[in-house]
Design a protein around this motif. Sequence first.
Motif, PDB file in Angstrom:
ATOM      1  N   ASP A 151       0.814  -1.226   0.000  1.00 36.01           N
ATOM      2  CA  ASP A 151       0.000   0.000   0.000  1.00 36.01           C
ATOM      3  C   ASP A 151       0.845   1.273   0.000  1.00 36.01           C
ATOM      4  OD1 ASP A 151       0.902  -0.555   2.561  1.00 36.01           O
ATOM      5  OD2 ASP A 151      -0.891   0.202   3.559  1.00 36.01           O
ATOM      6  N   GLN A 152       2.154   1.146   0.221  1.00 35.39           N
ATOM      7  CA  GLN A 152       3.008   2.345   0.263  1.00 35.39           C
ATOM      8  C   GLN A 152       3.935   2.471  -0.945  1.00 35.39           C
ATOM      9  OE1 GLN A 152       2.563   4.716   2.237  1.00 35.39           O
ATOM     10  NE2 GLN A 152       1.293   3.790   3.811  1.00 35.39           N
ATOM     11  N   LYS A 153       3.914   1.495  -1.835  1.00 34.45           N
ATOM     12  CA  LYS A 153       4.840   1.535  -2.984  1.00 34.45           C
ATOM     13  C   LYS A 153       4.632   2.790  -3.840  1.00 34.45           C
ATOM     14  CE  LYS A 153       5.810  -3.374  -3.562  1.00 34.45           C
ATOM     15  NZ  LYS A 153       5.388  -4.595  -4.236  1.00 34.45           N
ATOM     16  N   GLN A 154       3.367   3.158  -4.052  1.00 35.47           N
ATOM     17  CA  GLN A 154       3.066   4.315  -4.897  1.00 35.47           C
ATOM     18  C   GLN A 154       3.604   5.606  -4.260  1.00 35.47           C
ATOM     19  OE1 GLN A 154      -1.059   5.415  -5.486  1.00 35.47           O
ATOM     20  NE2 GLN A 154      -0.720   5.824  -7.657  1.00 35.47           N
ATOM     21  N   HIS A 155       3.502   5.710  -2.922  1.00 38.86           N
ATOM     22  CA  HIS A 155       4.015   6.892  -2.229  1.00 38.86           C
ATOM     23  C   HIS A 155       5.536   6.972  -2.332  1.00 38.86           C
ATOM     24  CE1 HIS A 155       0.225   7.401   0.489  1.00 38.86           C
ATOM     25  NE2 HIS A 155       0.088   7.953  -0.688  1.00 38.86           N
TER      26      HIS A 155
END
Length: 345
Positions: A151-155
Amino acid sequence: MTTFPERVFSGVQPTGNLHLGNYLGAITKFVALQDRYDCIYCVVDMHAITVWQEPEELKKTIREVTAAFIACGVDPKKNIVFNQSQVPQHAELAWIFNCVARLGWLNRMTQFKEKAGKDRENASVGLYAYPNLMAADILAYRATHVPVGDDQKQHLELTRDIAQKFNNDYATSIAAHGYGDTFFPLTEPLIAGPATRVMSLRDGSKKMSKSDPSDYSRINLSDDADAIAQKVRKAKTDPEPLPSEEEGLKGRPEAENLVGIFAALADRTRADVLGDYGGRNFSEFKAALVDLAVAQLGPIGAEMKRLTQDPSAIDAILADGSERAEAIAVETLKAVKDIVGFVRH
């Protein structure tokens, strides 16, 4: 090419009970990383207020998350442990990044769409600009690595985009101030083995979550041995015995979840667990899982309880950590202000 000393940054939001999913998905990784890297662990309270928080409850949860870090084995002397709002350079750098990041980049952020829901016009500007603050959290320390879940890869990709654009936009100034060809590193993700995705104990198709109305859906890190045992015994299962091979877990989400939890807590593979318990019924397997979970998690809950009974001791840890964090962030901001062209004393 500029080389950067290896440094890990990661943050956890203080928004209620940390649970088994947070422990297996993030905090155990924090503990392992501290033996290999210079680590900075942050309680990201400025991120928490992108949605409204009850003030006294927020103070409590900031201390609770800090207590959880320490109870799980993060050493606040060896690493820096602090809360974000005590280091003003996070907000300062975030504003500069607001002027570097592009609207189109933020419009692509799927997490904003999920959190804002249908009433996007009513969401806070903070929730929208959250990823720029996350980039500032990481780059205030010029961190080279961040442990990330799916869930944090895009950030993290956005953080890299911001660093790259800053380095490109100010390339001449960066060189003129003696920082070589790049000022910010392109932070790399740290993906430590297969991610442990922990699902609800009441519904194996949903992630374990602190927002689930049923407390029986999760094991909280603050739970005592009796609560852990009761929740494991009441966890949803199906009528079939456990399979002997992983293939047999397909289409059985609750069985798959409990086997995955056992494997993660025992630091074994799911195949190993099924080798031991395949063919047995759930009552027998759950009894073993109760023993394992209580042995692993019971002491964490007890230590968290001890630590949170002395808020001033937790505050002292956070104050020491924020002082050490700010000493690094101040130097980054001085350099950034010179590079951007601000006049400073």
